[in-house]
Design a protein around this motif. Structure first.
Motif, PDB file in Angstrom:
ATOM      1  N   ASN A 173       0.853  -1.184   0.000  1.00 15.44           N
ATOM      2  CA  ASN A 173       0.000   0.000   0.000  1.00 15.44           C
ATOM      3  C   ASN A 173       0.890   1.236   0.000  1.00 15.44           C
ATOM      4  OD1 ASN A 173      -2.886  -0.880   0.216  1.00 15.44           O
ATOM      5  ND2 ASN A 173      -2.013  -2.065   1.898  1.00 15.44           N
ATOM      6  N   LYS A 174       0.364   2.311   0.504  1.00 16.50           N
ATOM      7  CA  LYS A 174       1.147   3.536   0.627  1.00 16.50           C
ATOM      8  C   LYS A 174       1.154   4.011   2.072  1.00 16.50           C
ATOM      9  CE  LYS A 174       0.478   4.780  -4.125  1.00 16.50           C
ATOM     10  NZ  LYS A 174       0.128   5.742  -5.125  1.00 16.50           N
ATOM     11  N   LEU A 175       1.165   3.032   2.993  1.00 13.91           N
ATOM     12  CA  LEU A 175       1.183   3.360   4.418  1.00 13.91           C
ATOM     13  C   LEU A 175       2.456   4.107   4.778  1.00 13.91           C
ATOM     14  CD1 LEU A 175      -0.051  -0.008   5.980  1.00 13.91           C
ATOM     15  CD2 LEU A 175      -1.395   2.062   5.588  1.00 13.91           C
ATOM     16  N   LYS A 176       2.319   5.171   5.554  1.00 15.18           N
ATOM     17  CA  LYS A 176       3.475   5.927   6.011  1.00 15.18           C
ATOM     18  C   LYS A 176       3.718   5.751   7.498  1.00 15.18           C
ATOM     19  CE  LYS A 176       3.394   9.177   2.306  1.00 15.18           C
ATOM     20  NZ  LYS A 176       3.573  10.511   1.814  1.00 15.18           N
ATOM     21  N   THR A 177       2.674   5.352   8.226  1.00 16.89           N
ATOM     22  CA  THR A 177       2.796   5.134   9.668  1.00 16.89           C
ATOM     23  C   THR A 177       1.877   3.994  10.089  1.00 16.89           C
ATOM     24  OG1 THR A 177       1.037   6.700  10.198  1.00 16.89           O
ATOM     25  CG2 THR A 177       3.301   7.565  10.178  1.00 16.89           C
ATOM     26  N   LEU A 178       2.131   3.506  11.283  1.00 20.89           N
ATOM     27  CA  LEU A 178       1.227   2.571  11.948  1.00 20.89           C
ATOM     28  C   LEU A 178       0.694   3.280  13.177  1.00 20.89           C
ATOM     29  CD1 LEU A 178       3.176  -0.822  11.874  1.00 20.89           C
ATOM     30  CD2 LEU A 178       1.257  -0.116  10.438  1.00 20.89           C
ATOM     31  N   PRO A 179      -0.545   3.029  13.554  1.00 19.96           N
ATOM     32  CA  PRO A 179      -1.078   3.691  14.752  1.00 19.96           C
ATOM     33  C   PRO A 179      -0.414   3.153  16.021  1.00 19.96           C
ATOM     34  CG  PRO A 179      -2.657   2.102  13.891  1.00 19.96           C
ATOM     35  CD  PRO A 179      -1.524   2.162  12.901  1.00 19.96           C
ATOM     36  N   ILE A 212      -1.433  -0.170  17.715  1.00 19.21           N
ATOM     37  CA  ILE A 212      -1.039  -1.500  17.222  1.00 19.21           C
ATOM     38  C   ILE A 212      -0.506  -2.351  18.371  1.00 19.21           C
ATOM     39  CG2 ILE A 212       1.353  -0.973  16.526  1.00 19.21           C
ATOM     40  CD1 ILE A 212      -0.356  -2.760  13.972  1.00 19.21           C
ATOM     41  N   GLY A 213       0.083  -1.709  19.365  1.00 22.93           N
ATOM     42  CA  GLY A 213       0.631  -2.423  20.515  1.00 22.93           C
ATOM     43  C   GLY A 213      -0.413  -3.034  21.429  1.00 22.93           C
ATOM     44  N   GLU A 214      -1.669  -2.770  21.157  1.00 27.92           N
ATOM     45  CA  GLU A 214      -2.751  -3.293  21.985  1.00 27.92           C
ATOM     46  C   GLU A 214      -3.347  -4.588  21.438  1.00 27.92           C
ATOM     47  OE1 GLU A 214      -5.508  -0.063  22.526  1.00 27.92           O
ATOM     48  OE2 GLU A 214      -3.864   1.313  22.987  1.00 27.92           O
ATOM     49  N   ILE A 215      -2.829  -5.071  20.326  1.00 32.73           N
ATOM     50  CA  ILE A 215      -3.365  -6.294  19.724  1.00 32.73           C
ATOM     51  C   ILE A 215      -2.655  -7.482  20.369  1.00 32.73           C
ATOM     52  CG2 ILE A 215      -3.848  -7.518  17.580  1.00 32.73           C
ATOM     53  CD1 ILE A 215      -3.500  -4.850  16.100  1.00 32.73           C
ATOM     54  N   ASP A 216      -3.197  -7.949  21.475  1.00 31.81           N
ATOM     55  CA  ASP A 216      -2.536  -8.938  22.325  1.00 31.81           C
ATOM     56  C   ASP A 216      -2.193 -10.256  21.641  1.00 31.81           C
ATOM     57  OD1 ASP A 216      -2.612  -7.201  24.453  1.00 31.81           O
ATOM     58  OD2 ASP A 216      -4.506  -7.982  25.220  1.00 31.81           O
ATOM     59  N   PRO A 255      12.670   0.916  16.953  1.00 28.07           N
ATOM     60  CA  PRO A 255      12.544   1.369  18.338  1.00 28.07           C
ATOM     61  C   PRO A 255      13.287   0.444  19.305  1.00 28.07           C
ATOM     62  CG  PRO A 255      10.508   0.340  17.614  1.00 28.07           C
ATOM     63  CD  PRO A 255      11.418   0.410  16.409  1.00 28.07           C
ATOM     64  N   LYS A 256      13.814   1.002  20.381  1.00 29.36           N
ATOM     65  CA  LYS A 256      14.490   0.194  21.398  1.00 29.36           C
ATOM     66  C   LYS A 256      13.554  -0.849  21.982  1.00 29.36           C
ATOM     67  CE  LYS A 256      17.751   3.760  22.712  1.00 29.36           C
ATOM     68  NZ  LYS A 256      18.185   4.713  23.712  1.00 29.36           N
ATOM     69  N   SER A 257      12.265  -0.543  21.982  1.00 26.37           N
ATOM     70  CA  SER A 257      11.285  -1.461  22.563  1.00 26.37           C
ATOM     71  C   SER A 257      11.210  -2.789  21.819  1.00 26.37           C
ATOM     72  CB  SER A 257       9.900  -0.801  22.585  1.00 26.37           C
ATOM     73  OG  SER A 257       9.427  -0.578  21.263  1.00 26.37           O
ATOM     74  N   ILE A 258      11.827  -2.877  20.660  1.00 27.62           N
ATOM     75  CA  ILE A 258      11.819  -4.137  19.911  1.00 27.62           C
ATOM     76  C   ILE A 258      12.508  -5.238  20.726  1.00 27.62           C
ATOM     77  CG2 ILE A 258      13.969  -3.961  18.566  1.00 27.62           C
ATOM     78  CD1 ILE A 258      12.170  -4.741  16.106  1.00 27.62           C
ATOM     79  N   PRO A 260       6.131   2.587  15.815  1.00 31.92           N
ATOM     80  CA  PRO A 260       5.813   3.143  17.131  1.00 31.92           C
ATOM     81  C   PRO A 260       6.434   2.299  18.252  1.00 31.92           C
ATOM     82  CG  PRO A 260       3.892   2.045  16.194  1.00 31.92           C
ATOM     83  CD  PRO A 260       4.960   2.046  15.136  1.00 31.92           C
ATOM     84  N   ASP A 261       6.798   2.943  19.355  1.00 33.08           N
ATOM     85  CA  ASP A 261       7.362   2.232  20.512  1.00 33.08           C
ATOM     86  C   ASP A 261       6.421   1.160  21.028  1.00 33.08           C
ATOM     87  OD1 ASP A 261       9.819   3.469  20.654  1.00 33.08           O
ATOM     88  OD2 ASP A 261       9.084   5.089  21.938  1.00 33.08           O
ATOM     89  N   SER A 262       5.139   1.354  20.815  1.00 35.07           N
ATOM     90  CA  SER A 262       4.148   0.402  21.330  1.00 35.07           C
ATOM     91  C   SER A 262       4.315  -0.988  20.725  1.00 35.07           C
ATOM     92  CB  SER A 262       2.729   0.917  21.065  1.00 35.07           C
ATOM     93  OG  SER A 262       2.485   1.018  19.669  1.00 35.07           O
ATOM     94  N   ILE A 263       5.097  -1.105  19.672  1.00 34.35           N
ATOM     95  CA  ILE A 263       5.334  -2.428  19.075  1.00 34.35           C
ATOM     96  C   ILE A 263       5.976  -3.365  20.095  1.00 34.35           C
ATOM     97  CG2 ILE A 263       7.618  -1.983  18.097  1.00 34.35           C
ATOM     98  CD1 ILE A 263       6.731  -3.471  15.596  1.00 34.35           C
ATOM     99  N   GLY A 264       6.689  -2.807  21.056  1.00 38.20           N
ATOM    100  CA  GLY A 264       7.341  -3.602  22.090  1.00 38.20           C
ATOM    101  C   GLY A 264       6.387  -4.274  23.059  1.00 38.20           C
ATOM    102  N   LYS A 265       5.100  -3.964  22.964  1.00 37.02           N
ATOM    103  CA  LYS A 265       4.096  -4.577  23.834  1.00 37.02           C
ATOM    104  C   LYS A 265       3.500  -5.852  23.232  1.00 37.02           C
ATOM    105  CE  LYS A 265       2.608  -0.154  25.739  1.00 37.02           C
ATOM    106  NZ  LYS A 265       1.479   0.779  25.838  1.00 37.02           N
ATOM    107  N   LEU A 266       3.884  -6.173  22.017  1.00 38.25           N
ATOM    108  CA  LEU A 266       3.297  -7.322  21.315  1.00 38.25           C
ATOM    109  C   LEU A 266       3.992  -8.610  21.756  1.00 38.25           C
ATOM    110  CD1 LEU A 266       2.963  -5.647  17.799  1.00 38.25           C
ATOM    111  CD2 LEU A 266       1.146  -6.058  19.478  1.00 38.25           C
TER     112      LEU A 266
END
Length: 183
Positions: free
Chosen positions: A2-8, A11-15, A54-57, A31-37
């Motif tokens: 697609n032409k996605l430029k960002t992720l919300p 996204i880190g809330e999708i358990d 992100p460091k959260s990876i 996003p840093d929230s990726i580290g919550k997956l």
């Protein structure tokens, strides 16, 4: 594709997310929230515009595959050294100038593909890999290899071509499982 430029950030809330496959887009950061997956096993973020990870990876303790090739990465965060289940790291065709100093802590790593970057050296910790099978570091700016290179006992395929190497370490003769050497 697609032409996605960002992720919300959400996204880190999708358990239950196991595979995050967002390739062939225009994403420049995660996003840093990726580290919550916590359940994430595969990240496929190739063919984007990533400048950094992100460091959260480093929190993704179940991650097995990290595919971030064909981006604009200048470095990998030191936090990836915490990914003890990581088996595949494909970060080729980026702008990497170095690998994290503690990269050898990735004891499950079997495939390290970092060709077509700007690496000038490999950290000595690379010799700590106990399960590395394939190392592809061609098309970089490597002037030498660590003398301890012969400690990579499971290495079977080694790509070194198109670097600035003038010699190979004597310890290369200790690579008893090496089947393919491309220098």
């Amino acid at each position: 594709g697609n032409k996605l430029k960002t992720l919300p950030k959400s996204i880190g809330e999708i358990d239950n997310l196991v595979i995050l496959s967002v390739f062939n887009n225009q994403i420049s950061f995660l996003p840093d929230s990726i580290g919550k997956l916590d359940n994430l096993v595969h990240i496929w973020f190739f063919n984007n515009q990533l400048n950094t990870l992100p460091k959260s990876i480093g929190n993704l303790e179940n991650l097995v595959q990290l595919m971030v090739f064909n981006n604009q990465l200048h470095s990998l965060p030191e936090s990836i050294t915490k990914l003890q289940k990581l088996t595949y790291l494909w970060a080729f065709n980026n702008q990497l100038r170095s690998l994290p100093l503690g990269v050898g802590q990735l004891q499950s790593l079997q495939y390290l593909e970092v060709f077509r970057n700007r690496l000038t050296s490999l950290p000595d910790s690379i010799c700590d890999f106990s399960n590395l099978n394939i190392l592809h570091v061609s098309n970089n700016h490597l002037a030498g290899l660590p003398e301890c290179f012969g400690q990579l006992k499971k290495l079977s395929v080694l790509y070194l071509y198109n670097n600035r190497l003038t010699s190979l370490p004597d310890s290369i003769g200790d690579l008893n499982n090496l089947e393919h050497l491309y220098a």
